[in-house]
Design an enzyme around this catalytic site. Structure first.
Site, PDB file in Angstrom:
ATOM      1  CE  LYS A 265     -10.191  22.734   1.176  1.00 39.53           C
ATOM      2  NZ  LYS A 265     -11.531  22.993   0.603  1.00 39.53           N
TER       3      LYS A 265
ATOM      4  CE1 TYR B 215      10.045  47.238 -11.115  1.00 40.81           C
ATOM      5  CE2 TYR B 215       9.041  45.706  -9.551  1.00 40.81           C
ATOM      6  CZ  TYR B 215       9.998  45.995 -10.512  1.00 40.81           C
ATOM      7  OH  TYR B 215      10.923  45.036 -10.863  1.00 40.81           O
TER       8      TYR B 215
END
Length: 368
Positions: A38, A264
């Site tokens: 998965k 940032y």
């Protein structure tokens, strides 16, 4: 080392074969092996991994959702595929692709019987999941009479397996709890097989269960993280080989003066003159903000380079003040130089998360 490439996730199928062989040796000769593929085979490449495992003789696959099973069928995978968390709206497609659902609640069982009946199925294989303590999905043991009655009253489906899931098989301090789950599952098998009149395949163990509780193999085991090189145990990790290696390159080098900021929101203020390298990988690629501000590091020319300031969407900056490097040099986020578990641990998370987080926009390179 100079590398004119890009951010790349290498997937080593030789390592996958090694891990599969290692885990198989821990099993009884007749124990079936279900490979969990998965989430793009834990962030790698689901089709390549499943194809290789099918060649190696794996008995079953498991995916989380129907669309993952469809992708495998379309790629030519013929081994039985268990869908662990199917939704009723996808049952028609599931049947059309010969996928096998895990039924974990009365609503799901009723809906699948109806869908299989409508499509004129007979003895369509289903897997009945029981909750023995994880409290995530599954019937409680007291539901057995009602489940068995519903199944006996129709001919569209037949129980292929009974399963449950261990909650703490990797934690040796939770042995008593895990043994309690094993005991509960044994009781469920006895009661359910008696009510059905036959004994389906039974499976409980995940990777850590295979390694720590071999007496509870029943007729099949499931392995996910172990196939990809991690055993939730440092000693076992030495016996396995990481399948995935994430690397990138240095885009630009900057000389930062004392007092200047990087990134940032002034995420890092230089306390002394420093040199940073900007890399073309960020939180859109799976390197979340939790790895920034010095928590995690990458490897450049064999040395650790801490991530500086906040992780950006497409870039991170790392401290290379004491590393001899230049623009275009190769950078390893995780691989043989530093495992995914080590990288994840620095940000107080686990290998599963960083592996499955790697974005599909990152180039994949399959190593045969």
């Amino acid at each position: 080392m100079t590398d004119l490439g890009e951010t790349t996730l290498e997937i080593d199928l030789g390592a996958l074969a090694h891990n599969y062989a290692y885990l198989k040796k821990r099993l009884h000769k007749d124990t079936l092996f279900l490979a969990v593929v998965k989430a793009f085979a834990y962030g790698s490449d689901m089709v390549s991994v499943a194809t290789k495992l099918q060649e190696l003789g794996v008995d079953y696959f498991a995916v989380a959702y129907v669309k993952e099973g469809v992708l495998l069928r379309d790629a030519g995978i013929t081994v039985p595929i268990l869908v662990l968390h199917p939704q009723p709206k996808n049952f028609g497609e599931l049947i059309d692709r010969c996928l096998e659902p895990s039924v974990y609640a009365t609503r799901v069982l009723d809906a699948f019987i109806a869908a299989a009946t409508q499509k004129k199925q007979a003895d369509y294989p289903v897997h009945v999941k029981f909750n023995t303590g994880l409290n995530r999905l599954g019937f409680k043991a007291d539901a057995i009479p009602g489940i068995a009655e519903k199944i006996r009253a129709q001919k569209a489906i037949k129980v292929k397996s009974l399963l449950s899931h261990l909650a703490a098989s990797d934690d040796r301090d939770q042995t008593e709890f895990t043994q309690g789950q094993i005991t509960k599952f044994r009781e469920i098998i006895t009661r359910m097989s008696s009510a059905l009149g036959y004994l389906p395949i039974c499976h409980l163990l995940n990777t850590s269960g295979v390694l720590h509780y071999p007496e509870a193999q029943f007729t099949m085991v499931r392995s996910g993280i172990g196939l990809y090189g991690f055993g939730n145990d440092a000693n076992i990790d030495q016996m396995l080989r990481p399948v995935a290696r994430l690397s990138t390159v240095i885009s630009q080098i900057h000389h930062i003066a004392k007092g200047e900021s990087v990134g940032y929101n002034h995420g890092h203020i230089a306390q002394n003159p420093m040199i940073t390298a900007t890399l073309p990988i960020g939180h859109a690629d799976g390197i979340g903000r939790q790895y920034g501000r010095g928590r995690a590091a990458v490897v450049i020319n064999g040395k650790q380079a801490p991530i500086v300031g906040n992780v950006c969407m497409d870039m991170i900056m790392v401290d290379v003040t004491h590393i001899n490097c230049e623009e275009g040099d190769s950078v390893v986020i995780f691989g043989a130089e530093q495992s995914a578990e080590q990288f994840a641990h620095a940000a107080d998370t686990i290998s599963y998360e960083i592996l499955t987080a790697i974005s599909q926009r990152v180039s994949r390179r399959i190593i045969q």
